[in-house]
Design a protein around this motif. Structure first.
Motif: not given
Length: 240
Positions: A43, A88, A128-129, A132-134, A158
């Motif tokens: 993360t 990103t 990211h999930d 919205g977690g990166r 991804t």
């Protein structure tokens, strides 16, 4: 195999993962097939996360490397982390080049560390999930990747990061209680110690060590010592 067919196969494989350990085995095999040495899913750190040990989701980085990295505060002001927080886009890296302007004595420390473990080059893939977690995936070794390889690996990153997020959400979050002996045996196993060595260090019989590890394996819902160690590290039950 056509590229489209290969992407379809990867998508099917990723969707079929039922445990973090299955992901670990897949990534370990992929890393080896690429002629590389290490992988990491993490993360991206917030202000509350300043250690790679706390940020990692799953990795085959040597435990002693993680400890050394964190002991020398190498995540703080990391140019790799800064770049991923700004963009990103995936990128190849050379550990010496990307740390050129790093001060505080950290340049030589981080270069020596990554060279020691054969991780002087590689690539990072920010992801990211759904919430919205990166996060990011990295694969490290002695070379960089071509554009085609980067596209394929970004697709893999991804899919797998999304799958890891789903697996984490699906896990039961009931606390697992361990005895001190179970935790000590797991920690020493994660550090590469064999049963007879653990017995001497903890002043136990080897049979007692096996019983403690067997109990911990069951509590973690695993079937082997390796699976239990990976699970315990991922859940931050132990640190090595």
């Amino acid at each position: 195999m056509k590229l489209e067919d290969e992407f379809n196969r990867i998508e099917e494989v990723a969707a079929g993962f039922k445990t973090h350990y299955e992901v670990f085995k897949y990534m370990k095999g992929l890393t080896q097939d690429l002629g590389m040495n290490a992988f990491l899913f993490m993360t991206l750190p917030t202000v509350d996360i300043v250690e790679i040990g706390a940020a990692k989701i799953i990795t085959n980085w040597p435990a002693e490397m993680v400890d050394y990295y964190d002991a020398h505060n190498l995540m703080i002001d990391s140019p790799v982390i800064r770049r991923m927080l700004r963009s990103t886009s995936p990128f190849n890296y050379d550990v010496e080049a990307i740390n050129t302007n790093r001060g505080g004595g950290k340049k030589s420390t981080v270069i020596e560390l990554f060279n020691r473990y054969g991780m002087e080059k590689g690539a990072y893939f920010p992801v990211h999930d759904a919430a919205g977690g990166r996060g990011a995936m990295s694969i490290s070794g002695s070379r960089n990747f071509s554009m085609i390889e980067m596209a394929k690996l970004l697709f893999i990153a991804t899919l797998i990061y999304d799958r890891l997020s789903q697996l984490t959400l699906n896990e039961k979050h009931e606390p697992i209680e361990f005895t001190r002996s179970e935790l000590d045996c797991l920690r020493l196993t994660a550090g590469g110690r064999k049963g007879n060595e653990i017995a001497k260090l903890l002043d136990l019989t080897e049979n007692a060590v096996n019983n403690h590890i067997g109990s911990a394996i069951k509590k973690l819902g695993c079937t082997t010592r390796t699976q239990a160690v990976v699970s315990a590290l991922r859940l931050n039950i132990i640190r090595v």
